[in-house]
Enzyme design. Structure first.
Site, mmCIF file in Angstrom:
data_model
loop_
_atom_site.group_PDB
_atom_site.id
_atom_site.type_symbol
_atom_site.label_atom_id
_atom_site.label_comp_id
_atom_site.label_asym_id
_atom_site.label_seq_id
_atom_site.Cartn_x
_atom_site.Cartn_y
_atom_site.Cartn_z
ATOM 1 N N CYS A 177 0.830 -1.207 0.000
ATOM 2 C CA CYS A 177 0.000 0.000 0.000
ATOM 3 C C CYS A 177 0.867 1.261 0.000
ATOM 4 C CB CYS A 177 -0.930 -0.003 1.219
ATOM 5 S SG CYS A 177 -1.981 1.446 1.290
ATOM 6 N N CYS A 182 -0.582 4.149 2.133
ATOM 7 C CA CYS A 182 -0.423 3.930 3.580
ATOM 8 C C CYS A 182 1.031 4.179 4.001
ATOM 9 C CB CYS A 182 -0.761 2.493 3.967
ATOM 10 S SG CYS A 182 -2.231 1.825 3.182
ATOM 11 N N ASP A 183 1.980 3.651 3.236
ATOM 12 C CA ASP A 183 3.368 3.581 3.707
ATOM 13 C C ASP A 183 4.362 4.447 2.939
ATOM 14 O OD1 ASP A 183 2.531 1.721 5.594
ATOM 15 O OD2 ASP A 183 2.805 0.040 4.217
#
Ligand code: FAD
Ligand code: NAP
Length: 315
Positions: A135, A138-139
């Site tokens: 992701c 997300c990261d």
């Protein structure tokens, strides 16, 4: 507890649209069982530019935020729980939940979507969450100003490589062939992004690191030559597996007909081979795997469920 008119399993674009159409279409008692926040996998996307009518730069999360609110206005209930199994006895379906409770329903619309696949190289599982990710939204921020590697050659890999290229100093895009399976416009953008280096005809051999996390990715080309790419972050986008587990029965069979890819076989009304069970979105056969088509499936399935329940209870 009253028997639901319709149980919806999964709260992605397909399940949410089914929720909107069933409740607004007159079914009284509809619950959507979604194990997390509603919205589905598109909430992990950094940018969506092909949802009709939505222009400008918008993230998948931004797109999906209003959907649950719109459904709830018409009476859709969201129960946040992991569904473990769907069974049918006579005309009644039972939703079995991870907390041990069950709910009965006259009809079921299933839209459990798909999940990111692991690529299967050495160190991938060991470093998952410690430098290996599926992701970028997300990261990606953890690697601001640093170099990262992206693995895959589909729409997801290329779009997420473009997103990461805006945050990171350099993106190595590792793909096992020399052509991509992505939209031409996306390929063009990738090829014209100066800080994306294409590492083609190469597969990941190993991701390695230390107690702090990933320090590098070793890739192997078609001549078996190894190359070390020193990066602290590796993003894998190598496709998805269908989430069909809830349809598996105690004897190992499926509740309805499936194809060889583990996708649910449906007709044009999203009916499965089991009366009263409808399948939608990424998990059904020949799914185009798009938000707009998942939403379309949800609407079609809802209209079919309304007719089915009407006939079941009123004839
Ligand atoms: P999903 O979105 O997968 O939703 C399924 C839901 O079911 C999930 O919320 C999950 O938590 C829930 N669930 C699963 N199992 C259970 C269970 N046992 N119990 C309870 N709940 C459960 N499409 C586009 O059109 N344009 C794009 O630009 C685009 N970009 C993408 C970028 C990324 C990074 C990804 C991963 C996908 C992208 N897609 C895009 C594809 C799109 O997201 C999917 O086609 C779409 O989300 C499918 O919707 P769905 O409702 O079928 O399933
Ligand atoms: P995908 O299209 O299945 O692509 C997966 C990629 O990973 C392929 O390039 C594949 O290589 C590679 N791959 C698979 N296994 C691998 C392994 N073990 N090691 C190394 N590489 C591996 O998956 P996706 O990109 O996630 O897309 C899924 C679906 O969602 C598609 O239908 C896509 O069109 C859709 N989607 C659409 C959009 C959009 O419309 N903008 C955005 C994202 C996703 P090969 O090419 O050699 O097979």
């Amino acid at each position: 507890m009253a028997i639901l008119d319709c149980a919806i399993v999964g709260g992605g674009p397909a399940g949410l649209t089914a929720g909107l159409y069933t409740t607004r279409g007159g079914l009284e008692n509809v619950t959507m069982f979604e194990k997390g926040m509603p919205g589905g996998q598109i909430t992990q996307s950094s940018e969506i530019e092909n949802y009709p009518g939505v222009t400008g730069e918008i993230t998948g999360m931004d797109l999906m935020i209003p959907w649950p609110e719109q459904c709830q206005k018409f009476g859709l209930v969201h129960e946040m729980v992991n569904v473990t199994q769907v069974t049918k006895s006579g005309d009644i379906f039972t939703i079995h939940k991870e907390d041990g409770s069950t709910t009965d329903a006259h009809s079921v619309i299933i839209g459990t979507g798909s999940s990111p696949r692991r690529a299967g190289f050495k160190g991938e599982n060991e470093f998952f969450g410690k430098g290996v990710s599926t992701c970028a939204t997300c990261d990606g921020f953890f690697y601001k100003g640093k170099e990262v590697a992206v693995i895959g050659g589909g729409d997801t890999a290329l779009e997420e490589a473009l997103y990461l290229a805006k945050i990171c100093s350099k993106v190595y895009l590792v793909h096992r062939r020399d052509t991509f399976r992505s939209a031409p416009n996306t390929i063009n953008r990738v090829q014209n992004t100066p800080n994306i280096e294409l590492v083609l005809n190469s597969v990941p051999d190993e991701v390695y690191g230390d107690a702090m996390g990933v320090t590098g990715l070793r890739v192997k080309n078609k001549s078996d030559e190894l190359r070390d790419i020193e990066v602290p972050g590796v993003f894998t986008f190598v496709g998805n597996d269908v989430n069909n587990q809830t349809l598996i029965q105690d004897d190992g069979s499926f509740l309805c007909d499936m194809n060889d890819l583990g996708q649910v076989v449906v007709d044009l009304s999203m009916r499965t081979s089991t009366p009263g069970l409808f399948a939608t979105g990424d998990m059904r056969q020949e799914a185009p795997k798009q938000v707009v088509s998942a939403a379309g499936d949800g609407a079609v399935a809802a209209l079919s469920a309304i007719s089915y329940v009407d006939e079941l209870l009123n004839t």
